[in-house]
Motif scaffolding. Sequence first.
Motif, PDB file in Angstrom:
ATOM      1  N   ASP A  54       0.872  -1.175   0.000  1.00  6.05           N
ATOM      2  CA  ASP A  54       0.000   0.000   0.000  1.00  6.05           C
ATOM      3  C   ASP A  54       0.900   1.212   0.000  1.00  6.05           C
ATOM      4  OD1 ASP A  54      -2.727   0.677  -0.114  1.00  6.05           O
ATOM      5  OD2 ASP A  54      -2.683   1.365   1.957  1.00  6.05           O
ATOM      6  N   PRO A  61      -7.522   9.056   3.743  1.00  9.69           N
ATOM      7  CA  PRO A  61      -8.299   8.011   3.083  1.00  9.69           C
ATOM      8  C   PRO A  61      -9.441   7.538   3.954  1.00  9.69           C
ATOM      9  CG  PRO A  61      -6.266   7.115   3.958  1.00  9.69           C
ATOM     10  CD  PRO A  61      -6.214   8.582   4.176  1.00  9.69           C
ATOM     11  N   ALA A  62     -10.470   7.045   3.299  1.00  8.64           N
ATOM     12  CA  ALA A  62     -11.637   6.573   4.034  1.00  8.64           C
ATOM     13  C   ALA A  62     -11.249   5.431   4.943  1.00  8.64           C
ATOM     14  CB  ALA A  62     -12.726   6.115   3.059  1.00  8.64           C
ATOM     15  N   SER A  72      -9.233   5.572   7.481  1.00  8.74           N
ATOM     16  CA  SER A  72      -7.875   5.591   8.008  1.00  8.74           C
ATOM     17  C   SER A  72      -7.838   5.849   9.502  1.00  8.74           C
ATOM     18  CB  SER A  72      -7.057   6.667   7.281  1.00  8.74           C
ATOM     19  OG  SER A  72      -7.637   7.948   7.489  1.00  8.74           O
ATOM     20  N   HIS A  82      -3.585   5.966  -3.394  1.00 10.89           N
ATOM     21  CA  HIS A  82      -4.404   4.912  -3.982  1.00 10.89           C
ATOM     22  C   HIS A  82      -4.474   3.742  -3.006  1.00 10.89           C
ATOM     23  CE1 HIS A  82      -4.321   6.994  -7.865  1.00 10.89           C
ATOM     24  NE2 HIS A  82      -3.037   7.186  -7.667  1.00 10.89           N
ATOM     25  N   SER A  83      -4.927   3.968  -1.817  1.00 14.10           N
ATOM     26  CA  SER A  83      -4.947   2.928  -0.800  1.00 14.10           C
ATOM     27  C   SER A  83      -6.014   1.891  -1.105  1.00 14.10           C
ATOM     28  CB  SER A  83      -5.214   3.540   0.576  1.00 14.10           C
ATOM     29  OG  SER A  83      -5.343   2.518   1.547  1.00 14.10           O
ATOM     30  N   LEU A 137      -7.546   0.410   1.108  1.00 13.83           N
ATOM     31  CA  LEU A 137      -8.582   0.622   2.108  1.00 13.83           C
ATOM     32  C   LEU A 137      -9.705   1.514   1.595  1.00 13.83           C
ATOM     33  CD1 LEU A 137      -6.396   1.149   5.313  1.00 13.83           C
ATOM     34  CD2 LEU A 137      -7.421  -0.965   4.459  1.00 13.83           C
ATOM     35  N   ASP A 138      -9.441   2.253   0.517  1.00 12.20           N
ATOM     36  CA  ASP A 138     -10.464   3.128  -0.059  1.00 12.20           C
ATOM     37  C   ASP A 138     -11.419   2.395  -0.992  1.00 12.20           C
ATOM     38  OD1 ASP A 138      -9.284   5.184   1.294  1.00 12.20           O
ATOM     39  OD2 ASP A 138      -8.049   5.824  -0.401  1.00 12.20           O
ATOM     40  N   LYS A 193     -14.226   0.148  -2.422  1.00 12.38           N
ATOM     41  CA  LYS A 193     -15.509  -0.346  -1.934  1.00 12.38           C
ATOM     42  C   LYS A 193     -16.075  -1.350  -2.931  1.00 12.38           C
ATOM     43  CE  LYS A 193     -15.530   2.759   1.429  1.00 12.38           C
ATOM     44  NZ  LYS A 193     -15.433   2.406   2.865  1.00 12.38           N
ATOM     45  N   PRO A 225     -16.331  -2.112   2.511  1.00  8.64           N
ATOM     46  CA  PRO A 225     -14.894  -2.072   2.210  1.00  8.64           C
ATOM     47  C   PRO A 225     -14.427  -3.367   1.561  1.00  8.64           C
ATOM     48  CG  PRO A 225     -15.321  -1.250   4.422  1.00  8.64           C
ATOM     49  CD  PRO A 225     -16.604  -1.837   3.941  1.00  8.64           C
TER      50      PRO A 225
END
Length: 367
Positions: free
Chosen positions: A248, A264-265, A267, A309-310, A312-313, A315, A328
């Motif tokens: 990541d 990031p969403a 985080s 560009h994680s 974790l973002d 969906k 997620p």
Amino acid sequence: KRREESEEDQRKRALAQEKVWGEYDKRVGGQARELCEQLRLVLEPTLATKLQGDYRSGKRINLKKIIPFIASQFRRDKIWMRRTAPVKRTYQVLIAVDNSESMTAIGAQDFAREALAMIWKALAQLEVGDVGVIKFGDESGATTVHPFDSPLTDAAGAKVLGSFTFDGNSPLASQGGEKGPFEKMMTQSLDALRRGRELQGWQGQGADTLQLLLILSDGRVLGEQKQVRRLVREAGEQGVLPVLILLDYAQEVKPEVKPDAAAPAGSSTVSPQPQAVLPGLSASLAGAAGAGPAAGRKGGPPAAAVPIHSILDIKTLSYVKGKPKLTPFIDDYPLPYYILLRDMRALPSYLGDALRQWFELVTRSGA
């Protein structure tokens, strides 16, 4: 003349690859030594090669015991030596590196080269056993670039590193039967490990000797989750431990980006816990892998560095009773053992912790 030119081009290419390898070697040399010591504590020797001890029967006579044996009227007859203490490692480690253009899109190609060089140097210093390397995510599917029976030399490492371009464009999994890049990689890896075990001729030691599959990728498993889960179960049945080092890649936030848009969403929340085949491992791995609160510990990335560009973002869209629902992507990740890596300095401790926890769980489940 064409042949001479071709040989000259090959020589120049080899020199260029060795120069690049030397730069990465200097960059990750200290971390490779640290990773070697971490793995030394976890990957214990498995094969006894030295003869020692005093026995009444064995493989070789201890010449120092001959004179006392004769002087004692042949009563001190423990003059034989056996191979008892394991001193050599016979593990097989297969490294699969994502060569797709998505690695370049997120800026993780140099990150992947550093990780590969670090793991290569650490395994070479440890003399872990057999090491192979495959690349996947390009048009060729999954290709072996370093077989198990080849030595871990700097020249071989330079050639392997030079084979990665990170511009591959492999077709994604489709309903028409086309295999996705991760499914191809897992299938090729399990076949290679199965052949490697047969070629070694361990004769019963294969079930007790660990085979590792280390995957270096950005982790975009799209449209092939079910197939990858099936192959992960097959790997467990085969005695193979697949560990994904999820790159990541952390980039510095640009000054013009607003703080609200930079974070990031998710985080600020606790890192998600993947499903685990062995209960208890994934939760601790996710907490120690640099995601969420654990990212601020020593060895983690700077607080101002967040991945643009994680993973974790990402969906996933699903429909529950006809209504759309976003969840997620990492919550339902098909690979249960992964390390979310954002700082290369943290790789030695994280990988050592992951393998140590896996060994503890295997020991506890077998007790």
